[in-house]
Scaffold this motif. Structure first.
Motif, PDB file in Angstrom:
ATOM      1  N   ALA A  26      -3.849   2.138  -5.329  1.00 18.94           N
ATOM      2  CA  ALA A  26      -2.755   1.761  -4.436  1.00 18.94           C
ATOM      3  C   ALA A  26      -1.569   1.258  -5.245  1.00 18.94           C
ATOM      4  O   ALA A  26      -1.734   0.702  -6.317  1.00 18.94           O
ATOM      5  CB  ALA A  26      -3.225   0.676  -3.468  1.00 18.94           C
ATOM      6  N   CYS A  27      -0.378   1.481  -4.670  1.00 20.81           N
ATOM      7  CA  CYS A  27       0.836   0.985  -5.329  1.00 20.81           C
ATOM      8  C   CYS A  27       0.969  -0.506  -5.048  1.00 20.81           C
ATOM      9  O   CYS A  27       0.209  -1.071  -4.260  1.00 20.81           O
ATOM     10  CB  CYS A  27       2.063   1.743  -4.818  1.00 20.81           C
ATOM     11  SG  CYS A  27       2.439   1.405  -3.091  1.00 20.81           S
ATOM     12  N   HIS A  28       1.963  -1.149  -5.626  1.00 26.58           N
ATOM     13  CA  HIS A  28       2.103  -2.598  -5.474  1.00 26.58           C
ATOM     14  C   HIS A  28       2.375  -3.027  -4.039  1.00 26.58           C
ATOM     15  O   HIS A  28       1.794  -3.998  -3.547  1.00 26.58           O
ATOM     16  CB  HIS A  28       3.216  -3.117  -6.406  1.00 26.58           C
ATOM     17  CG  HIS A  28       3.271  -4.605  -6.480  1.00 26.58           C
ATOM     18  ND1 HIS A  28       4.081  -5.363  -5.666  1.00 26.58           N
ATOM     19  CD2 HIS A  28       2.572  -5.477  -7.242  1.00 26.58           C
ATOM     20  CE1 HIS A  28       3.884  -6.650  -5.939  1.00 26.58           C
ATOM     21  NE2 HIS A  28       2.971  -6.742  -6.889  1.00 26.58           N
ATOM     22  N   CYS A  29       3.236  -2.299  -3.299  1.00 21.31           N
ATOM     23  CA  CYS A  29       3.568  -2.711  -1.931  1.00 21.31           C
ATOM     24  C   CYS A  29       2.530  -2.243  -0.916  1.00 21.31           C
ATOM     25  O   CYS A  29       2.536  -2.706   0.221  1.00 21.31           O
ATOM     26  CB  CYS A  29       4.966  -2.217  -1.555  1.00 21.31           C
ATOM     27  SG  CYS A  29       5.068  -0.454  -1.165  1.00 21.31           S
ATOM     28  N   GLY A  30       1.659  -1.336  -1.313  1.00 33.63           N
ATOM     29  CA  GLY A  30       0.587  -0.900  -0.418  1.00 33.63           C
ATOM     30  C   GLY A  30       0.911   0.298   0.459  1.00 33.63           C
ATOM     31  O   GLY A  30       0.060   0.762   1.215  1.00 33.63           O
ATOM     32  N   GLN A  31       2.146   0.823   0.383  1.00 34.43           N
ATOM     33  CA  GLN A  31       2.511   1.988   1.218  1.00 34.43           C
ATOM     34  C   GLN A  31       1.771   3.243   0.784  1.00 34.43           C
ATOM     35  O   GLN A  31       1.481   4.105   1.594  1.00 34.43           O
ATOM     36  CB  GLN A  31       4.008   2.258   1.100  1.00 34.43           C
ATOM     37  CG  GLN A  31       4.848   1.158   1.667  1.00 34.43           C
ATOM     38  CD  GLN A  31       5.804   1.674   2.728  1.00 34.43           C
ATOM     39  OE1 GLN A  31       5.494   2.640   3.414  1.00 34.43           O
ATOM     40  NE2 GLN A  31       6.921   1.037   2.874  1.00 34.43           N
ATOM     41  N   VAL A  32       1.535   3.340  -0.543  1.00 35.01           N
ATOM     42  CA  VAL A  32       0.876   4.530  -1.071  1.00 35.01           C
ATOM     43  C   VAL A  32      -0.558   4.185  -1.442  1.00 35.01           C
ATOM     44  O   VAL A  32      -0.809   3.266  -2.219  1.00 35.01           O
ATOM     45  CB  VAL A  32       1.630   5.087  -2.309  1.00 35.01           C
ATOM     46  CG1 VAL A  32       0.911   6.306  -2.871  1.00 35.01           C
ATOM     47  CG2 VAL A  32       3.075   5.418  -1.958  1.00 35.01           C
ATOM     48  N   SER A  99       6.220   8.403  -8.005  1.00 34.13           N
ATOM     49  CA  SER A  99       6.195   6.954  -7.813  1.00 34.13           C
ATOM     50  C   SER A  99       6.391   6.600  -6.344  1.00 34.13           C
ATOM     51  O   SER A  99       6.735   7.453  -5.520  1.00 34.13           O
ATOM     52  CB  SER A  99       7.271   6.283  -8.667  1.00 34.13           C
ATOM     53  OG  SER A  99       8.533   6.802  -8.359  1.00 34.13           O
ATOM     54  N   CYS A 100       6.151   5.321  -6.012  1.00 36.83           N
ATOM     55  CA  CYS A 100       6.371   4.844  -4.639  1.00 36.83           C
ATOM     56  C   CYS A 100       7.854   4.569  -4.485  1.00 36.83           C
ATOM     57  O   CYS A 100       8.444   3.862  -5.294  1.00 36.83           O
ATOM     58  CB  CYS A 100       5.566   3.575  -4.385  1.00 36.83           C
ATOM     59  SG  CYS A 100       5.995   2.791  -2.812  1.00 36.83           S
ATOM     60  N   SER A 101       8.467   5.130  -3.422  1.00 34.91           N
ATOM     61  CA  SER A 101       9.910   4.986  -3.244  1.00 34.91           C
ATOM     62  C   SER A 101      10.279   3.565  -2.836  1.00 34.91           C
ATOM     63  O   SER A 101      11.425   3.160  -2.959  1.00 34.91           O
ATOM     64  CB  SER A 101      10.412   5.967  -2.191  1.00 34.91           C
ATOM     65  OG  SER A 101       9.773   5.712  -0.962  1.00 34.91           O
ATOM     66  N   GLN A 102       9.315   2.799  -2.354  1.00 33.10           N
ATOM     67  CA  GLN A 102       9.627   1.437  -1.921  1.00 33.10           C
ATOM     68  C   GLN A 102       9.516   0.425  -3.067  1.00 33.10           C
ATOM     69  O   GLN A 102      10.443  -0.291  -3.364  1.00 33.10           O
ATOM     70  CB  GLN A 102       8.695   1.031  -0.778  1.00 33.10           C
ATOM     71  CG  GLN A 102       8.833  -0.432  -0.410  1.00 33.10           C
ATOM     72  CD  GLN A 102       8.803  -0.650   1.073  1.00 33.10           C
ATOM     73  OE1 GLN A 102       9.430   0.073   1.838  1.00 33.10           O
ATOM     74  NE2 GLN A 102       8.057  -1.654   1.494  1.00 33.10           N
ATOM     75  N   CYS A 103       8.355   0.371  -3.730  1.00 34.24           N
ATOM     76  CA  CYS A 103       8.163  -0.652  -4.770  1.00 34.24           C
ATOM     77  C   CYS A 103       8.377  -0.119  -6.183  1.00 34.24           C
ATOM     78  O   CYS A 103       8.444  -0.891  -7.133  1.00 34.24           O
ATOM     79  CB  CYS A 103       6.778  -1.286  -4.649  1.00 34.24           C
ATOM     80  SG  CYS A 103       5.406  -0.163  -4.989  1.00 34.24           S
ATOM     81  N   GLY A 104       8.473   1.200  -6.329  1.00 35.26           N
ATOM     82  CA  GLY A 104       8.740   1.771  -7.646  1.00 35.26           C
ATOM     83  C   GLY A 104       7.515   1.953  -8.532  1.00 35.26           C
ATOM     84  O   GLY A 104       7.645   2.432  -9.650  1.00 35.26           O
TER      85      GLY A 104
HETATM   86 ZN   LIG Z   1       4.725   0.879  -3.081  1.00 33.87          ZN
END
Ligand SMILES: [Zn+2]
Ligand SMILES: [Zn+2]
Length: 168
Positions: A26-32, A99-104
């Motif tokens: 999972a990415c840092h913000c959790g969206q991905v 990459s995640c477009s929200q948290c990078g």
């Molecule tokens: Zn993210």
């Protein structure tokens, strides 16, 4: 390939009934969020090349190689951002950085058949799982900013396609 064709190909599909959910990333913000159906990569390496250092903002990059078919996205496909470091384009043009477009958070280097994912995103449950991702070698070692005398082979470029060098 049309602009959106990537969405219909691995690894950009939800895990189906036959997909064995072994490890989650999972990415840092959790969206991905994604799953792997294998517990060990085909190979694991540290890359010291200048592109990796700049793009990752880190002294080196850690990548683990999987077939794309062993990866499936639970969610966040709409939140992905692509970057082709050769053309500096944001299109889904392989090979590219994902990459995640929200948290990078950088998720993987997507090649034509392989996903070189970044294991720092994986939610390891124990040491045994983590141990399976131990690196076999270092690549582009002369471009390093830090010495890593771990006894693993150090290549001047790609492994098997360049020269071996001393670790210090
Ligand atoms: Zn993210
Ligand atoms: Zn690199």
């Amino acid at each position: 390939m049309s602009d959106q064709a990537w969405k219909t190909k691995p690894p950009y599909q939800k895990p189906d009934q036959s997909f064995n959910k072994v490890l989650q990333g999972a990415c840092h913000c959790g969206q991905v969020k994604y799953w792997l159906s294998k517990d060990s990569p085909l190979a694991s390496k540290y890359c010291h090349c200048n592109d990796c250092k700049v793009i990752h903002g880190a002294p080196f990059q850690w990548a683990a190689i999987f077939h794309k078919s062993n990866m499936a996205f639970e969610n966040g496909i709409e939140n992905l951002r692509f970057y082709n470091s050769g053309s500096k384009s944001l299109e889904h043009e392989l090979p590219c950085k994902v990459s995640c477009s929200q948290c990078g958070t950088l998720i993987m280097d997507e090649g034509r058949n392989m996903a070189l994912l970044f294991p720092t995103l994986l939610l390891f449950q124990n040491e045994t799982q983590k141990k399976k991702f131990e690196v076999q070698c270092h690549i582009f070692y002369p471009q390093r900013v830090v010495d890593l005398p771990d006894g693993k082979p150090k290549w001047t470029g790609l492994d098997g396609k360049s020269e071996l060098v001393d670790e210090i």
